[in-house]
Motif scaffolding. Structure first.
Motif, short mmCIF file in Angstrom:
data_model
loop_
_atom_site.label_atom_id
_atom_site.label_comp_id
_atom_site.label_asym_id
_atom_site.label_seq_id
_atom_site.Cartn_x
_atom_site.Cartn_y
_atom_site.Cartn_z
N ILE B 68 3.35 -49.99 15.15
CA ILE B 68 3.05 -51.24 14.46
C ILE B 68 3.52 -51.19 13.00
N ARG B 69 3.34 -50.01 12.38
CA ARG B 69 3.67 -49.90 10.96
C ARG B 69 5.16 -49.74 10.71
N SER B 70 5.92 -49.33 11.73
CA SER B 70 7.33 -49.07 11.42
C SER B 70 8.23 -50.26 11.75
N VAL B 71 7.67 -51.31 12.35
CA VAL B 71 8.48 -52.48 12.67
C VAL B 71 8.17 -53.57 11.65
N PRO B 72 9.20 -54.28 11.15
CA PRO B 72 8.95 -55.33 10.16
C PRO B 72 8.00 -56.38 10.69
N LEU B 73 7.16 -56.89 9.82
CA LEU B 73 6.20 -57.92 10.22
C LEU B 73 6.92 -59.12 10.82
N LEU B 74 8.08 -59.46 10.23
CA LEU B 74 8.83 -60.61 10.74
C LEU B 74 9.20 -60.43 12.21
N LEU B 75 9.54 -59.21 12.57
CA LEU B 75 9.90 -58.93 13.96
C LEU B 75 8.67 -59.01 14.87
N ILE C 208 14.46 -45.41 12.45
CA ILE C 208 14.65 -45.26 11.00
C ILE C 208 13.35 -44.75 10.35
N CYS C 209 12.23 -45.39 10.73
CA CYS C 209 10.95 -45.00 10.13
C CYS C 209 10.54 -43.59 10.55
N ALA C 210 10.84 -43.23 11.79
CA ALA C 210 10.51 -41.87 12.24
C ALA C 210 11.27 -40.84 11.41
N LEU C 211 12.56 -41.12 11.16
CA LEU C 211 13.36 -40.19 10.36
C LEU C 211 12.79 -40.06 8.95
N LEU C 212 12.47 -41.20 8.35
CA LEU C 212 11.93 -41.15 6.98
C LEU C 212 10.58 -40.44 6.95
N THR C 213 9.75 -40.66 7.99
CA THR C 213 8.45 -40.00 8.04
C THR C 213 8.63 -38.49 8.15
N LEU C 214 9.57 -38.07 9.01
CA LEU C 214 9.83 -36.64 9.15
C LEU C 214 10.30 -36.04 7.83
N ALA C 215 11.18 -36.77 7.15
CA ALA C 215 11.69 -36.28 5.86
C ALA C 215 10.52 -36.09 4.89
N SER C 216 9.63 -37.08 4.87
CA SER C 216 8.51 -37.02 3.95
C SER C 216 7.60 -35.83 4.26
N ARG C 217 7.37 -35.59 5.57
CA ARG C 217 6.51 -34.46 5.95
C ARG C 217 7.16 -33.14 5.59
N ALA C 218 8.48 -33.05 5.87
CA ALA C 218 9.19 -31.81 5.56
C ALA C 218 9.11 -31.54 4.07
N TYR C 219 9.27 -32.62 3.27
CA TYR C 219 9.21 -32.43 1.83
C TYR C 219 7.84 -31.93 1.40
N SER C 220 6.80 -32.58 1.93
CA SER C 220 5.44 -32.16 1.55
C SER C 220 5.20 -30.71 1.93
N ARG C 221 5.72 -30.31 3.10
CA ARG C 221 5.50 -28.94 3.54
C ARG C 221 6.18 -27.93 2.63
N THR C 222 7.43 -28.21 2.28
CA THR C 222 8.17 -27.21 1.52
C THR C 222 7.85 -27.28 0.03
N ALA C 223 7.90 -28.49 -0.53
CA ALA C 223 7.79 -28.58 -1.99
C ALA C 223 6.36 -28.49 -2.47
N LEU C 224 5.41 -28.92 -1.66
CA LEU C 224 4.04 -28.97 -2.15
C LEU C 224 3.13 -27.98 -1.45
N SER C 225 3.70 -27.16 -0.56
CA SER C 225 2.86 -26.35 0.32
C SER C 225 2.11 -25.26 -0.41
N HIS C 226 2.68 -24.77 -1.53
CA HIS C 226 2.04 -23.64 -2.19
C HIS C 226 0.77 -24.03 -2.90
#
Lengths: 242, 234, 241
Positions: B68-75, C208-226
């Motif tokens: 739900i959060r990754s799809v645009p609201l418009l869609l 697209i969102c899955a990729l960005l979420t993974l990137a964000s998690r990877a960043y938090s793990r490596t850069a902020l993990s200590h």
């Protein structure tokens, strides 16, 4: 070395420092103690220009300390400060915490600064922590690094603001022994602390404060055996638990 | 601009009502408020599987919320508008379509707010309640949720201003909320279109800015209360 | 018809064109909104009270108005205010894309500046005091101590903003920018069948969102993990529509 005359300071309406005068000679170790809210931490912070003052003067090495002047940065380089909460820089490794100021402010090369930092790490017993991140260290280790960081600027004076208050009891000793060694080497120091055993051993003078005033300024022997004021007697009774 | 307001103010406020269904700014506010009121229980319900200790349930809930959060609201709006009728055979008027979408969409966001609010409480609260003999559900109902809801209040206020802004997408499917109403007016007043757009922006600002300020104030209050509750006096 | 068959035909080609426009619009607006966010934040650090308040109000005002209204204003309203020469220049180009990009960049820029500011404010006071006590100046303290720490904790919220921004580019369809959802709708108009085009577009956003979420998690793990202490992450300001 440090001369304070007729110092007054308010936080809004609260009068936190009242007509403080104090003179510290080179090589002296002053322990500031007193009940909480007595103004000892504020007094220490004014010497480093971390707090402004309302009236009076503070001079260090004959120069007036004024947080608003342009000279304050150069003066601070000569007045080390160790915080209760360590305040190590979490984005830097241990060695970078120590070398940042000498490199950027004194123009030392990285090699010079690191060589000097390694000597300091030896002195605080943490040579093997050179490249670790500060957040992985225990509180006692962090505080020893913080002392090394302050020493890296080779200041003639060191100020300690309750350096062991944020530590677990078993780590207090390692930090105090570092400070003790500095005292033996003749470093001029002012230390706010509740560690009375340490004060008795190391201090050349005890400054007892209450309600923003210096109530007693005396030798440790005198202070612990026969305090003059009722406030000091009550304080000692509370803290030593007799 | 004053002139436009004098002539068309009522139309902008309520649309063609009573000759047509209620529209304009009134519809925007009704959609946003009822959307939030309905999304709250949805969010609370969705929070249950999100905190489940049974892994597949938790994973499925996470997946739905992520979707739900990754799809645009418009869609989402277009899905509900075009596909709901195809799937369940009933078609809704645009305003109701908008409301359904807003409830589901915000329900997912609120479920995350709820979970964060619960997780932010110190473990000692649950332990203290359990040690007194409360059951898990009772602990949640009497000890945890009241505190979590108080901590969530600032987020819920900002959520309302988000909802107000989100209703603007109703214009995509012809729901006669504020944006659609103002756009129609701009079409009828070609020379003064810019003034109409400016009024539209001002109307949203008047609705959302106070909420922003209230949310900020609440955040400070809650933050202070939290600090007192969790920090030992030194 | 399966999704694979659907996508391998000419509709797949249309959707691909839409995806490219979506990615272009996202890339351009991400860069521009970051610059706008940084500039707004720097202005807000001004010691002048009136400047702080004015920029603060501007940021709040931008955030209070729906993105769709920003887009409408920049597309239908703003060009009329331009001098003739500039307007001719604009209309000779891809005016829809440009106006959408301007609107989205300004809108997201306001949110990013809020993230940056709360990142800066989340650095404990003791950090600047420690730096000042060593003799660093205010600027040096900002440069060596505050900024690096603020940047590190602001990266995850910024990736969140990138995600929201990518989703928000879909609103550009309202002024006819042929991005992904626009193309899905167009296919629906041709085939009278909504499922396949919308399912395809949805899938793209999820990826697209899955990729960005993974990137964000990877960043938090490596850069902020200590970090052992709980991270003081500033609250993310959701852009929404």
């Amino acid at each position: 070395m440090i001369t304070i005359t007729h110092l007054d300071k308010h936080f809004d309406r609260l009068h936190v420092l009242k007509d403080i005068s104090l003179n510290v000679k080179p090589g002296e170790v002053l322990v500031l103690c007193g009940p909480s809210g007595s103004g000892k931490t504020t007094l220490l912070r004014t010497i480093n220009g971390l707090e402004t003052i309302d009236s009076g003067t503070i001079t260090v090495d004959g120069e007036t300390v004024d947080p608003k002047s342009r000279e304050i940065r150069r003066q601070r380089q000569g007045i080390g400060f160790v915080f209760q909460q360590f305040n190590l820089f979490p984005h830097l490794s241990v060695i970078d915490n120590i070398t940042l100021a000498p490199r950027k402010l004194k123009g030392l090369t990285r090699d010079e600064a690191e060589a000097r930092a390694m000597q300091l790490l030896d002195r605080v017993g943490l040579r093997d922590k050179r490249d670790v991140h500060t957040d992985t260290l225990s509180g006692g280790q962090q505080q020893r690094i913080a002392i090394a960081r302050a020493l890296a600027m080779e200041p003639p004076v060191l100020l300690f603001d309750e350096p062991t208050s944020a530590l677990d009891p078993e780590m207090v000793g390692e930090v105090l022994s570092v400070i003790r060694e500095l005292a033996q080497d003749g470093m001029t120091m002012l230390c706010v602390t509740h560690e009375m055993g340490f004060a008795r051993d190391v201090a050349s003078r005890i400054i007892f404060m209450a309600d923003g005033r210096i109530v007693e300024d005396t030798s440790p022997g005198q202070f612990f055996s026969a305090p003059e004021s009722a406030r000091a007697r009550a304080f000692l009774q509370d803290i030593l638990g007799h | 601009m004053i002139e436009i307001l004098q002539t068309y103010g009522m139309q902008l406020l309520i649309g063609g009502f009573p000759h047509t269904p209620l529209g304009g700014l009134a519809l925007t506010v009704i959609l946003a408020v009822s959307g939030l009121v309905l999304a709250m229980p949805v969010g609370l319900l969705m929070a249950v599987p999100l905190r489940s200790r049974f892994r597949p349930v938790k994973a499925l809930a996470e997946l739905i919320v992520f979707y739900i959060r990754s799809v645009p609201l418009l869609l989402h709006v277009l899905w509900v508008y075009f596909l709901m009728p195809a799937i369940i055979g009933v078609s809704f008027p645009p305003a109701i379509t908008m409301l359904i979408t807003l409830v589901l969409f915000n329900g997912a966001y609120i479920s995350k707010i709820v979970v964060a609010g619960i997780d932010a409480l110190p473990r000692g609260q649950t332990e203290a309640a359990l040690s007194l003999g409360f059951g898990r559900v009772q602990t949640m109902r009497h000890i945890i949720l009241p505190q979590a809801l108080r901590n969530m209040l600032p987020s819920l206020v900002s959520q309302l201003s988000l909802l107000i802004k989100e209703t603007a997408l109703g214009a995509a499917i012809g729901a006669t909320e504020a944006t659609q109403t103002f756009l129609d007016l701009a079409d009828n007043l070609p020379g003064q279109a810019i003034q109409v757009y400016a009024l539209l922006a001002l109307a949203y600002f008047a609705l959302c800015y106070p909420l922003l300020l209230i949310g900020r104030r609440l955040e400070r209050c809650v933050g202070k209360a939290q600090k007192i509750a969790t920090e030992p006096a030194s | 018809m399966t999704l694979i068959e659907f996508l391998s035909g000419r509709y797949g080609e249309l959707l691909l064109k839409g995806l490219i426009v979506t990615l272009q619009l996202s890339g351009v607006t991400l860069a521009a909104s970051f610059v706008i966010g940084v500039v707004l934040t720097l202005i807000r650090l001004s010691p002048l009270w009136i400047v702080q308040q004015a920029v603060g109000l501007l940021v709040d005002a931008i955030r209070s108005v729906p993105l769709l209204v920003h887009v409408i204003f920049w597309y239908f309203g703003a060009p009329e205010l331009l001098p003739d020469g500039l307007r001719m220049w604009l209309y000779a180009r891809d005016v829809n894309f440009i106006c959408a990009a301007v609107a989205i960049s300004i809108y997201a820029g306001a949110f990013i500046s809020e993230d940056l500011r709360s990142g800066l404010r989340s650095i404990p006071r003791g950090q600047s005091e420690a730096s000042l006590s060593l003799g660093f100046s205010g600027f040096e303290t900002f440069r060596y101590i505050i900024l690096p720490q603020a940047f590190r904790i602001t990266v995850p919220p910024l990736l969140g903003q990138a995600m929201t921004l990518t989703k928000n580019t879909s609103i550009a369809l309202m002024i006819g920018v042929p991005e992904l959802v626009y193309q899905a709708r167009r296919i629906q108009d041709i085939t009278y069948e909504p499922l396949m085009p919308y399912a395809s577009a949805t899938l793209v956003y999820v990826v697209i969102c899955a990729l960005l979420t993974l990137a964000s998690r990877a960043y938090s793990r490596t850069a902020l993990s200590h970090r052992t202490e709980p991270e003081r992450t500033p609250a993310t300001r959701e852009q929404s529509a």
